[in-house]
Each structure stands twice: as structure tokens, then as C-alpha cells.
Design a protein around this motif. Structure first.
Motif, mmCIF file in Angstrom:
data_model
loop_
_atom_site.group_PDB
_atom_site.id
_atom_site.type_symbol
_atom_site.label_atom_id
_atom_site.label_comp_id
_atom_site.label_asym_id
_atom_site.label_seq_id
_atom_site.Cartn_x
_atom_site.Cartn_y
_atom_site.Cartn_z
ATOM 1 N N LEU A 1 0.816 -1.213 0.000
ATOM 2 C CA LEU A 1 0.000 0.000 0.000
ATOM 3 C C LEU A 1 0.853 1.269 0.000
ATOM 4 O O LEU A 1 0.560 2.217 -0.733
ATOM 5 N N ASN A 2 1.902 1.275 0.828
ATOM 6 C CA ASN A 2 2.725 2.485 0.937
ATOM 7 C C ASN A 2 4.058 2.141 1.585
ATOM 8 O O ASN A 2 4.187 1.115 2.265
ATOM 9 N N THR A 3 5.039 3.031 1.386
ATOM 10 C CA THR A 3 6.373 2.826 1.958
ATOM 11 C C THR A 3 6.906 4.161 2.472
ATOM 12 O O THR A 3 6.782 5.195 1.799
ATOM 13 N N VAL A 4 7.493 4.130 3.677
ATOM 14 C CA VAL A 4 8.139 5.318 4.244
ATOM 15 C C VAL A 4 9.568 4.941 4.626
ATOM 16 O O VAL A 4 9.890 3.763 4.806
ATOM 17 N N ASN A 5 10.410 5.960 4.772
ATOM 18 C CA ASN A 5 11.816 5.741 5.105
ATOM 19 C C ASN A 5 12.101 6.369 6.461
ATOM 20 O O ASN A 5 11.895 7.579 6.651
ATOM 21 N N CYS A 6 12.554 5.531 7.418
ATOM 22 C CA CYS A 6 12.766 6.040 8.771
ATOM 23 C C CYS A 6 13.709 5.122 9.539
ATOM 24 O O CYS A 6 14.131 4.083 9.044
ATOM 25 N N HIS A 7 14.014 5.536 10.780
ATOM 26 C CA HIS A 7 14.787 4.699 11.689
ATOM 27 C C HIS A 7 13.806 3.874 12.536
ATOM 28 O O HIS A 7 12.736 4.352 12.913
ATOM 29 N N VAL A 8 14.207 2.650 12.846
ATOM 30 C CA VAL A 8 13.343 1.751 13.622
ATOM 31 C C VAL A 8 13.989 1.484 14.975
ATOM 32 O O VAL A 8 15.205 1.254 15.072
ATOM 33 N N PHE A 9 13.148 1.499 16.027
ATOM 34 C CA PHE A 9 13.635 1.284 17.387
ATOM 35 C C PHE A 9 12.772 0.223 18.081
ATOM 36 O O PHE A 9 11.646 -0.064 17.668
ATOM 37 N N HIS A 10 13.344 -0.321 19.156
ATOM 38 C CA HIS A 10 12.582 -1.232 20.013
ATOM 39 C C HIS A 10 12.931 -0.937 21.464
ATOM 40 O O HIS A 10 13.991 -0.364 21.761
ATOM 41 N N LYS B 1 9.494 14.166 16.041
ATOM 42 C CA LYS B 1 10.039 13.296 15.005
ATOM 43 C C LYS B 1 10.007 11.810 15.388
ATOM 44 O O LYS B 1 10.595 10.983 14.693
ATOM 45 N N PHE B 2 9.332 11.508 16.473
ATOM 46 C CA PHE B 2 9.334 10.115 16.946
ATOM 47 C C PHE B 2 7.918 9.704 17.358
ATOM 48 O O PHE B 2 7.167 10.492 17.959
ATOM 49 N N GLY B 3 7.586 8.448 17.023
ATOM 50 C CA GLY B 3 6.290 7.909 17.412
ATOM 51 C C GLY B 3 6.398 6.420 17.725
ATOM 52 O O GLY B 3 7.393 5.769 17.390
ATOM 53 N N GLN B 4 5.372 5.880 18.363
ATOM 54 C CA GLN B 4 5.421 4.472 18.773
ATOM 55 C C GLN B 4 4.015 3.870 18.788
ATOM 56 O O GLN B 4 3.013 4.585 18.840
ATOM 57 N N TRP B 5 3.965 2.547 18.764
ATOM 58 C CA TRP B 5 2.701 1.816 18.913
ATOM 59 C C TRP B 5 2.990 0.418 19.460
ATOM 60 O O TRP B 5 4.117 -0.077 19.377
ATOM 61 N N THR B 6 1.979 -0.189 20.033
ATOM 62 C CA THR B 6 2.085 -1.545 20.589
ATOM 63 C C THR B 6 1.252 -2.490 19.732
ATOM 64 O O THR B 6 0.070 -2.218 19.472
ATOM 65 N N ASP C 1 7.415 14.095 7.782
ATOM 66 C CA ASP C 1 7.449 12.673 7.418
ATOM 67 C C ASP C 1 6.743 11.825 8.481
ATOM 68 O O ASP C 1 6.049 10.850 8.156
ATOM 69 N N LEU C 2 6.932 12.217 9.740
ATOM 70 C CA LEU C 2 6.230 11.506 10.814
ATOM 71 C C LEU C 2 4.724 11.676 10.673
ATOM 72 O O LEU C 2 3.954 10.721 10.854
ATOM 73 N N ASN C 3 4.296 12.890 10.340
ATOM 74 C CA ASN C 3 2.857 13.136 10.179
ATOM 75 C C ASN C 3 2.275 12.313 9.024
ATOM 76 O O ASN C 3 1.141 11.821 9.105
ATOM 77 N N LYS C 4 3.050 12.167 7.951
ATOM 78 C CA LYS C 4 2.585 11.334 6.836
ATOM 79 C C LYS C 4 2.442 9.874 7.277
ATOM 80 O O LYS C 4 1.488 9.186 6.904
ATOM 81 N N PHE C 5 3.415 9.419 8.085
ATOM 82 C CA PHE C 5 3.343 8.046 8.596
ATOM 83 C C PHE C 5 2.079 7.859 9.437
ATOM 84 O O PHE C 5 1.390 6.836 9.336
ATOM 85 N N ILE C 6 1.794 8.883 10.266
ATOM 86 C CA ILE C 6 0.589 8.800 11.107
ATOM 87 C C ILE C 6 -0.667 8.744 10.236
ATOM 88 O O ILE C 6 -1.612 8.005 10.526
ATOM 89 N N GLU C 7 -0.670 9.523 9.151
ATOM 90 C CA GLU C 7 -1.820 9.497 8.235
ATOM 91 C C GLU C 7 -1.994 8.107 7.621
ATOM 92 O O GLU C 7 -3.112 7.577 7.549
ATOM 93 N N TYR C 8 -0.885 7.517 7.165
ATOM 94 C CA TYR C 8 -0.961 6.163 6.605
ATOM 95 C C TYR C 8 -1.478 5.177 7.657
ATOM 96 O O TYR C 8 -2.322 4.317 7.377
#
Length: 236
Positions: A6-15, A73-78, A95-102
């Protein structure tokens, strides 16, 4: 059909650090692709991210999944199912806001699909309920028909037994009538023989010229025999 991108974004991934359960640790060594997929056969939405054949994110988006914007510039979900906590960081807030929209768009689609599936399931259940009611109705009708058949069978059994009894009585009466006819025929033969004998005697007497007294006596005897024979026939 498999999964549809559906869509692709470019970002850093954390855990989250599994030891402290508080600190964020980087999962990716650089900016990586985070992809939104629609698993068509299973009708679910997933977020996938892979770096050097290592799975960084494998999360199923559920309508109750909540994305939290922790900073500009940072967001999270469970993850709703695995309970894994994922974090994504961006170079720009836009870019974060676009990710939230997706993310929100996929959540809405997932909710719509669940609602649609629920309606389909509800219709199937209602259809099954109707089928069950129809089967119950048919079953009740069959029970009534079976009870009526059993009642008729008992009635027919009684009538058949009555017919058999009547048939036996008729058979006995016919056999008795046949026996009486045979007996009557035998008497008729006997009477014919006696009649022939009497006729012969009369002829012989006429040739010999018998006296009047002898003729009257023989005539009386013949009448007595005839009367006796008639009485016997009447008894039959």
C-alpha cells in the motif's frame, strides 16, 4: 493474490530495551523502508520492515491499535496481538505526520473490513437460523406424519384381522354348503334308483296281472317311501 503493497516510508526503527522496559534501542543501523501491506487472503493489514534479512517490524494493524506521537520526530505503537512495542524516528516532522496518516488510514480500513466481515457473518448466522427453523418445522411435520401413519397402520391391522376372520367364516360356510350339496346329490341318486326299482316292479306286476289289493298295497308303500324321501330332503 498474496500481500499487496500500500505504501512505503523511510525512517529509523527502534525497540524497547527488554531489560529496562523503558529505554529505546535502535533496531536499524540506518534509514530503512517501513512498508504497509494488505494481506488479501487473510484480509489483514501489516507493517513490515526488513534490514539485511533481519525482520525489524512485523506488526498487524488492528482497529484498536493506537499510534502515539512521542515527539516531533518520533512515534510508537504496541502490536495488538504480540504486544511488541515498536518505535519509528524521522528526520522531519512532516514525514512523521505522513506516517501517522498512513497508519490511521490503514486502521480505518481494517475497522471497515472487520465491520463488513461481521455483517457477512451475521447474515450467515441469520441464514443458518432460518435454515434451522425450517428444519425444525419440517421435523415437526414429519413427526406428525409419522404419528398419523402409525395410527393408520394400527387401524389397518385391526381391519385386516377382521377381514381375515370374515374370510375364514365364509370359507367354512362354503365348505359346509359344498358338503350339503354332495349329500343332497347322493340322496337324489338314491331316490332315482328307488324310483327306477319301483317302476320296474310296477311293470312286472302289470305283466303278471296282479290283483287290485296287491297293487293298492304296493302303491301305498311307494307313496310312503316318497314322503319319507321328501322329508329327508327337507331336512337338508
Amino acid at each position: 493474490m498474496g500481500e499487496h503493497l500500500l505504501n512505503t516510508v523511510n525512517c529509523h526503527v527502534f525497540h524497547v530495551d527488554p531489560c529496562t522496559k523503558k529505554e529505546w534501542l535502535p533496531s536499524s543501523t540506518q534509514l530503512v523502508d517501513v512498508c504497509f501491506y494488505h494481506d488479501v487472503p487473510r484480509n489483514i493489514f501489516r507493517i513490515i520492515s526488513i534490514e539485511n534479512n533481519k525482520v525489524l517490524i512485523n506488526s498487524t494493524v488492528h482497529p484498536e491499535t493506537t499510534f502515539i506521537k512521542s515527539s516531533h520526530k518520533f512515534g510508537q505503537w504496541t502490536d495488538f496481538y504480540s504486544k511488541c512495542i515498536y518505535g519509528v524516528g524521522f528526520d522531519e516532522e512532516v514525514d512523521l505526520n505522513k506516517f501517522i496518516e498512513y497508519f490511521d488510514e490503514v486502521k480505518k480500513q481494517a475497522a471497515q473490513d472487520i465491520f463488513t466481515n461481521s455483517l457477512v457473518l451475521l447474515k450467515e448466522m441469520q441464514s443458518n437460523d432460518s435454515s434451522v427453523e425450517q428444519m425444525r418445522y419440517e421435523n415437526d411435520r414429519l413427526k406428525i406424519a409419522l404419528a398419523q401413519s402409525c395410527c393408520n397402520a394400527k387401524k389397518w391391522t385391526v381391519e385386516l384381522q377382521m377381514l381375515r376372520n370374515t374370510n375364514r367364516r365364509l370359507k367354512s360356510a362354503v365348505e359346509e354348503s359344498i358338503a350339503n350339496v354332495e349329500k343332497w346329490n347322493q340322496h337324489m341318486i338314491t331316490l332315482k334308483e328307488e324310483n327306477a326299482q319301483l317302476k320296474n316292479k310296477i311293470c312286472e306286476m302289470e305283466r303278471c296281472g296282479p290283483t287290485k289289493e296287491i297293487l293298492e298295497q304296493q302303491n301305498s308303500e311307494m307313496r310312503a317311501r316318497l314322503v319319507d324321501a321328501l322329508e329327508k330332503m327337507a331336512e337338508l
